[in-house]
Design an enzyme around this catalytic site. Structure first.
Site, short mmCIF file in Angstrom:
data_model
loop_
_atom_site.label_atom_id
_atom_site.label_comp_id
_atom_site.label_asym_id
_atom_site.label_seq_id
_atom_site.Cartn_x
_atom_site.Cartn_y
_atom_site.Cartn_z
CG ASP A 149 -1.76 -1.30 1.21
OD1 ASP A 149 -2.34 -1.55 0.22
OD2 ASP A 149 -2.18 -1.66 2.27
N GLY A 175 -4.43 -4.27 -3.97
CA GLY A 175 -5.41 -3.15 -4.05
C GLY A 175 -4.59 -1.99 -4.25
CG HIS A 176 -1.81 -1.91 -7.08
ND1 HIS A 176 -1.06 -2.54 -7.72
CD2 HIS A 176 -1.88 -2.57 -5.88
CE1 HIS A 176 -0.15 -3.41 -7.15
NE2 HIS A 176 -0.64 -3.38 -5.88
CD GLN A 206 0.93 -9.01 -2.53
OE1 GLN A 206 1.46 -9.62 -3.12
NE2 GLN A 206 -0.52 -8.60 -2.84
CE LYS A 233 2.57 -2.46 -4.30
NZ LYS A 233 2.23 -2.08 -2.78
#
Ligand code: GDP
Ligand code: IMO
Ligand code: MG
Length: 422
Positions: free
Chosen positions: A12, A39-40, A222, A15
């Protein structure tokens, strides 16, 4: 030329924002490991998109987008993501490639993930509950189901008839309800049909791009300290986040990587269980969580917040062979009077390094802090490094001094134009 963008902390870091930005000038972008535990969040001219599987390069209509064999795929989530993106982008069927070697996250993987966590009680990992660990475990223990298996209905049914009874025994043993073979089979086949046209071999087109020296962004998921080998095991994820994994996870030899950029927040966050030496349990931690909106993109869980940890960043530089660092969320610390940065650890009064600690020891170390003056003014509209407040420049220089690689980008907000190229 391969430019890898990875997380320097526990995920988080931002990225998604950075890959969206950089892939505007790329020919291809690649997700090579992890699954929809990622989750990007991307905020651009088309809106706000929390993507879990498709790389941010999709927003550049000239960019080819790959999901390679190291990624594990939840067919339902992929289909939903495609449907969402179809509403704002021209047809991308020709430029999205999904490897047939990808393993599939099956319904029993998600059930087992949750049952393991429940059974472990206080010792739980704090997973995202997306079936990640059980799917990777099946991959390495030769029980996985790949997209290849969906090419032929009989093959899938045969495999399921061996694997499902085995899984049902564990599910029932842990107090869950067994799954029915025919239901699992019918449901997964139906999901597969919706995404089947994207399943195309990824190795050859990627190699072609490499051979013609095209610009390829690899989007890590990650972060370094969630790596299955080098992170805070067992509080990690099922895949390797380190650059060497691009070979196993996408076929491309690691020698083609020309730049490895890691993304770090101006502070540290973590979701789930595990050691976190600089974690804050006071008003400062709350303030970071509120200012930074530190709630998970995937699960909505509040993220644990703490000061920046240079011991971790120095290790991230070494293990990943980093060329440069991106610092995000500088704006989140705008209204702090004083800030702390951990420059190292002690254990029982003696200096100790991250590499000498397992999770048990890392849970006992005491950070050595350097106290820095805050800048106490808004940075979110600043476009040039030279225009940053003196104290913010000092803070960033302190990071560079410790990690001995340059900071290439400073991010001061979620939007593309809230970015300072150094
Ligand atoms: P990722 O998993 O590394 O892509 O990061 P996430 O998307 O899960 O979390 C990062 C969050 O911070 C997202 O909501 C981004 O929109 C947001 N973000 C990224 N960069 C900045 C920044 O510089 N400032 C602020 N305030 N938010 C940012
Ligand atoms: P992105 O790509 C933050 C964490 C989970 C848990 C551990 C294992 O958005 O940075 P898993 O579901 O993978 O078995 O959970 O890893 N985790 C993440 N934390 N960002 C992520 O991805 C994460 N993916 C997994 O919270 O502690
Ligand atoms: Mg995330």
């Amino acid at each position: 030329m391969i430019h890898l963008v990875i997380g320097a902390q526990w995920g988080d870091e931002g990225k998604g924002k950075i890959v969206d930005l950089l892939s505007q000038k790329a020919d291809a972008s690649v997700r090579f490991h992890g699954g929809n535990n990622a989750g990007h969040t991307i905020v651009n001219h088309l809106g706000r998109f929390p993507l879990h599987l498709i790389s941010a390069g999709i927003f550049n209509i000239k960019c080819q987008v790959f999901i390679t064999n190291g990624v594990i795929v939840d067919l339902e989530v992929l289909n939903q993501e495609i449907e969402t993106l179809k509403k704002v982008l021209p047809d991308f069927k020709k430029r999205l490639f999904l490897s047939p070697r990808c393993h599939v996250i099956m319904p029993y993987h998600k059930i087992l993930d949750k049952l393991y966590e429940k059974t472990k009680g206080k010792a739980k990992t704090g997973t995202t509950g997306r079936g990640i660990g059980p799917t990777y475990a099946d991959k390495v223990s030769y029980n996985g189901i790949r997209l290849f298996d969906f090419f032929d209905n009989n093959r899938l049914k045969e495999k399921l008839s061996v694997i499902l009874p085995l899984k049902n025994k564990i599910i029932v043993g842990l107090g869950g309800t067994p799954l029915k073979l025919d239901e699992v089979y019918q449901e997964e086949i139906a999901k597969f049909k919706k995404i089947a046209s994207y399943v195309k071999e990824t190795f050859s087109p990627l190699m072609k791009l490499v051979a013609t020296n095209k610009k390829i962004i690899y989007e890590g998921a990650q972060g370094t300290f969630l790596d299955n080998d080098w992170g805070t095991y067992p509080y990690v994820t099922g895949s390797n986040t380190v650059p060497g994994n691009i070979n196993a996870a996408s076929g491309i030899p690691a020698q083609y990587i020309k730049r490895v950029t890691a993304v770090s927040k101006t502070y540290t966050t973590r979701v789930g269980s595990g050691p976190f030496p600089t974690e804050l349990f006071n008003a400062d931690g709350e303030k970071i969580r509120t200012n930074g909106n530190e709630f998970g993109t995937t699960t909505g869980r509040p993220r644990r917040c703490g000061w920046l940890d240079l011991e971790l960043l120095r290790f991230a530089v070494q293990i990943n062979g980093l060329t440069d660092l991106v610092i995000t969320k500088l704006d989140v610390l705008d209204d702090f009077k004083t800030l702390k940065i951990a420059i190292g650890y002690t254990l029982n009064g003696k200096r100790i390094k991250y590499i000498d600690c397992d999770s048990y020891l890392l849970g006992k170390v005491k950070p050595i802090y350097k106290i820095m003056k805050g800048w106490q003014q808004s940075t979110s509209k600043i476009k040039k490094f030279k225009d940053l407040p003196k104290e913010a420049k000092n803070y960033l220089k302190e990071i560079e001094k410790n990690i001995k690689i340059p900071i290439s980008i400073v991010s001061v907000g979620p939007e593309r134009n809230q970015t300072i190229f150094c």
